[in-house]
Design a protein around this motif. Structure first.
Motif, short mmCIF file in Angstrom:
data_model
loop_
_atom_site.label_atom_id
_atom_site.label_comp_id
_atom_site.label_asym_id
_atom_site.label_seq_id
_atom_site.Cartn_x
_atom_site.Cartn_y
_atom_site.Cartn_z
N PRO A 11 0.81 -1.22 0.00
CA PRO A 11 0.00 0.00 0.00
C PRO A 11 0.85 1.28 0.00
N LEU A 12 1.97 1.24 0.70
CA LEU A 12 2.83 2.43 0.74
C LEU A 12 3.44 2.73 -0.62
N LEU A 13 3.75 1.68 -1.38
CA LEU A 13 4.32 1.88 -2.71
C LEU A 13 3.24 2.23 -3.73
N PHE A 44 -5.34 3.02 2.72
CA PHE A 44 -5.22 4.16 1.81
C PHE A 44 -6.37 4.15 0.82
N ALA A 45 -7.00 5.30 0.65
CA ALA A 45 -8.00 5.44 -0.41
C ALA A 45 -7.26 5.48 -1.73
N THR A 46 -7.67 4.65 -2.67
CA THR A 46 -7.05 4.63 -3.99
C THR A 46 -8.02 5.13 -5.05
N GLY A 47 -9.09 5.73 -4.61
CA GLY A 47 -10.12 6.28 -5.49
C GLY A 47 -11.29 6.73 -4.66
N SER A 51 -10.31 1.21 -1.74
CA SER A 51 -9.16 1.42 -0.88
C SER A 51 -8.37 0.12 -0.75
N VAL A 52 -7.15 0.25 -0.24
CA VAL A 52 -6.27 -0.88 0.02
C VAL A 52 -5.84 -0.78 1.48
N ALA A 53 -5.98 -1.90 2.21
CA ALA A 53 -5.65 -1.93 3.63
C ALA A 53 -4.68 -3.07 3.92
N VAL A 54 -3.88 -2.91 4.97
CA VAL A 54 -3.04 -3.98 5.49
C VAL A 54 -3.14 -3.93 7.00
N GLN A 55 -3.47 -5.07 7.60
CA GLN A 55 -3.56 -5.21 9.06
C GLN A 55 -2.53 -6.24 9.47
N PHE A 86 -14.27 5.14 3.12
CA PHE A 86 -14.27 5.38 4.57
C PHE A 86 -15.61 5.90 5.10
N ASN A 87 -16.70 5.50 4.46
CA ASN A 87 -18.02 5.92 4.95
C ASN A 87 -19.06 4.87 4.58
N GLY A 88 -19.65 4.25 5.57
CA GLY A 88 -20.70 3.27 5.35
C GLY A 88 -20.19 1.87 5.08
N HIS A 89 -20.95 1.12 4.29
CA HIS A 89 -20.66 -0.28 4.00
C HIS A 89 -19.49 -0.43 3.04
N TYR A 90 -18.82 -1.59 3.14
CA TYR A 90 -17.81 -1.96 2.15
C TYR A 90 -17.84 -3.47 1.93
N ILE A 91 -17.37 -3.87 0.77
CA ILE A 91 -17.17 -5.27 0.44
C ILE A 91 -15.70 -5.42 0.08
N GLY A 92 -15.07 -6.47 0.58
CA GLY A 92 -13.65 -6.61 0.34
C GLY A 92 -13.23 -8.03 0.01
#
Length: 189
Positions: A11-13, A44-47, A51-55, A86-92
């Motif tokens: 995600p950082l790259l 990170f929001a990519t649009g 978004s792309v996340a890493v935990q 970053f607002n409401g529902h998401y599917i991943g």
């Protein structure tokens, strides 16, 4: 180890290359803290709607009463947001991988039935789908709830007791079920 580092740094790259990345958040999963497993995530929001996340997190110590749940886990995820990032529902969709050395513990979902009396040591990798909800509290702070189902390939050695030395069995297991559970505190950068 190089693959883990790459998953953490992806995600950082990727973020600077997207040109329209507008937001980043830090988060921690309270359910992991309930097992005394420190963890941190970055997303990170990519649009406008993805978004792309890493935990990642782990536990690296033994309990005093002959129990252990040593482990580390990394879980990258791509998310699609129907309204806005970053607002409401998401599917991943997520991947996950890690290592473990556990014994004397009763885990849910029957992953290792004899874990209370035996020790298991090995690694796991898999993937799954997730659904979640991001609830904004104010401009900087949010709560996030998420669940996921998927598949894990678990390669492990089984030991006769929690502190014994010689392995009884060297095998693997295919697991289909919950691969993610999160109640996270989120801070927008």
């Amino acid at each position: 180890m190089k693959v883990t580092l790459l998953l953490l740094l992806f995600p950082l790259l990727w973020w600077p290359l997207t040109g329209f990345a507008q937001k980043a958040v830090l988060k921690t999963n309270l359910l992991h803290w309930a097992t005394l497993s420190p963890n941190v995530g970055v997303e990170f929001a990519t649009g406008k709607r993805h978004s792309v996340a890493v935990q990642g997190g782990g536990q690296f110590w033994e309990y005093s009463d002959n129990k252990k749940l040593k482990h580390w886990l990394v879980q990258p995820e791509f998310r699609w947001w129907p309204c806005e990032t970053f607002n409401g529902h998401y599917i991943g969709v997520h991947a996950l991988g890690g290592q473990f050395n556990a014994g004397g513990i009763d885990l849910p979902f029957g992953i290792f039935d004899e874990l209370e009396t035996k020790r298991y040591q090995g690694w796991a990798a898999g993937a799954g789908v997730a659904w979640g909800y991001h609830w904004m509290l104010n401009r900087r702070w949010s709560l996030e709830f998420g669940i996921g189902l998927g598949y894990l390939y678990i390669d492990y050695k089984k030991y006769k007791c929690v502190q014994c030395g010689k392995a009884q069995k060297d095998t693997h297991r295919n697991y289909l079920g919950p691969t993610k559970a999160a109640i996270s505190i989120v801070y927008a950068l």
